[in-house]
Design a protein around this motif. Structure first.
Motif, PDB file in Angstrom:
ATOM      1  N   MET A 126       0.862  -1.173   0.000  1.00  0.00           N
ATOM      2  CA  MET A 126       0.000   0.000   0.000  1.00  0.00           C
ATOM      3  C   MET A 126       0.905   1.231   0.000  1.00  0.00           C
ATOM      4  O   MET A 126       1.783   1.376   0.833  1.00  0.00           O
ATOM      5  CB  MET A 126      -0.895  -0.028   1.244  1.00  0.00           C
ATOM      6  CG  MET A 126      -1.914   1.084   1.264  1.00  0.00           C
ATOM      7  SD  MET A 126      -2.971   1.134   2.754  1.00  0.00           S
ATOM      8  CE  MET A 126      -3.785  -0.439   2.725  1.00  0.00           C
ATOM      9  N   ARG A 138      -6.551   6.336   3.856  1.00  0.00           N
ATOM     10  CA  ARG A 138      -7.165   5.409   4.813  1.00  0.00           C
ATOM     11  C   ARG A 138      -7.239   6.063   6.199  1.00  0.00           C
ATOM     12  O   ARG A 138      -8.243   5.980   6.886  1.00  0.00           O
ATOM     13  CB  ARG A 138      -6.342   4.115   4.858  1.00  0.00           C
ATOM     14  CG  ARG A 138      -6.681   3.167   5.992  1.00  0.00           C
ATOM     15  CD  ARG A 138      -8.035   2.500   5.771  1.00  0.00           C
ATOM     16  NE  ARG A 138      -8.464   1.792   6.944  1.00  0.00           N
ATOM     17  CZ  ARG A 138      -8.258   0.510   7.183  1.00  0.00           C
ATOM     18  NH1 ARG A 138      -7.623  -0.225   6.314  1.00  0.00           N
ATOM     19  NH2 ARG A 138      -8.713  -0.031   8.280  1.00  0.00           N
ATOM     20  N   ARG A 139      -6.187   6.743   6.591  1.00  0.00           N
ATOM     21  CA  ARG A 139      -6.176   7.405   7.893  1.00  0.00           C
ATOM     22  C   ARG A 139      -7.161   8.566   7.918  1.00  0.00           C
ATOM     23  O   ARG A 139      -7.791   8.829   8.943  1.00  0.00           O
ATOM     24  CB  ARG A 139      -4.764   7.842   8.252  1.00  0.00           C
ATOM     25  CG  ARG A 139      -3.878   6.598   8.473  1.00  0.00           C
ATOM     26  CD  ARG A 139      -2.538   6.892   9.001  1.00  0.00           C
ATOM     27  NE  ARG A 139      -2.633   7.158  10.439  1.00  0.00           N
ATOM     28  CZ  ARG A 139      -1.631   7.631  11.147  1.00  0.00           C
ATOM     29  NH1 ARG A 139      -0.477   7.883  10.575  1.00  0.00           N
ATOM     30  NH2 ARG A 139      -1.771   7.851  12.442  1.00  0.00           N
ATOM     31  N   LYS A 169      -2.282   5.026   2.183  1.00  0.00           N
ATOM     32  CA  LYS A 169      -2.328   4.948   3.645  1.00  0.00           C
ATOM     33  C   LYS A 169      -2.851   6.250   4.243  1.00  0.00           C
ATOM     34  O   LYS A 169      -3.622   6.236   5.207  1.00  0.00           O
ATOM     35  CB  LYS A 169      -0.944   4.643   4.208  1.00  0.00           C
ATOM     36  CG  LYS A 169      -0.482   3.235   3.968  1.00  0.00           C
ATOM     37  CD  LYS A 169       0.920   3.017   4.506  1.00  0.00           C
ATOM     38  CE  LYS A 169       1.417   1.628   4.152  1.00  0.00           C
ATOM     39  NZ  LYS A 169       2.812   1.421   4.571  1.00  0.00           N
TER      40      LYS A 169
END
Length: 136
Positions: free
Chosen positions: A1, A9-10, A6
């Motif tokens: 990823m 996603r956070r 990432k």
């Protein structure tokens, strides 16, 4: 990823948590930047995404409601709302290419939500990209 994936996603995690806890996402972001709760602090791209979504919150929600065809925001799964808000921000207001923003949102929906969510996310964000010239 990848690092940007990432970061997205956070950002989804923060948007989702803020809604579940009935907090302002900007306030939660400030709190997490000041006092990280993970080993890796939030990066600048995550902060920019959350700030961008919050800055366009009302317009994004209005557009999602308008173009979701029979689905109110309240009826959508909470994680889908977070994914769609982030995706809409990237499609409409960021420098990220529309196809990349949509692809990333669909991938997050595959990972985090229901079996039907990727198709729904793809269709709604593609529609926003289609009508974008008339909106901004």
């Amino acid at each position: 990823m990848g690092a940007r994936t990432k970061a997205r996603r956070r950002a989804i995690d923060l948007l989702f948590e803020a809604e579940q806890r009935q907090l302002n996402a900007s306030e939660l972001l400030r709190e997490r930047l000041a006092t990280p709760v993970t080993e890796v602090p939030l990066n600048e791209f995550t902060a920019d995404l959350v700030t961008g979504v919050v800055g366009h919150w009302t317009q994004i929600n209005d557009l999602l409601t308008t173009y979701s065809q029979g689905w109110s925001l309240e009826r959508m799964p909470a994680v889908d709302r977070a994914i769609l808000r982030l995706g809409a921000y990237e499609v409409l207001f960021s420098e990220v290419p529309e196809a990349v923003a949509i692809s990333e949102a669909v991938a997050l929906a595959k990972e985090l939500s229901t079996d039907d969510s990727p198709k729904f996310v793809n269709g709604l964000l593609a529609r926003l990209a289609e009508v974008k010239p008339t909106l901004v």
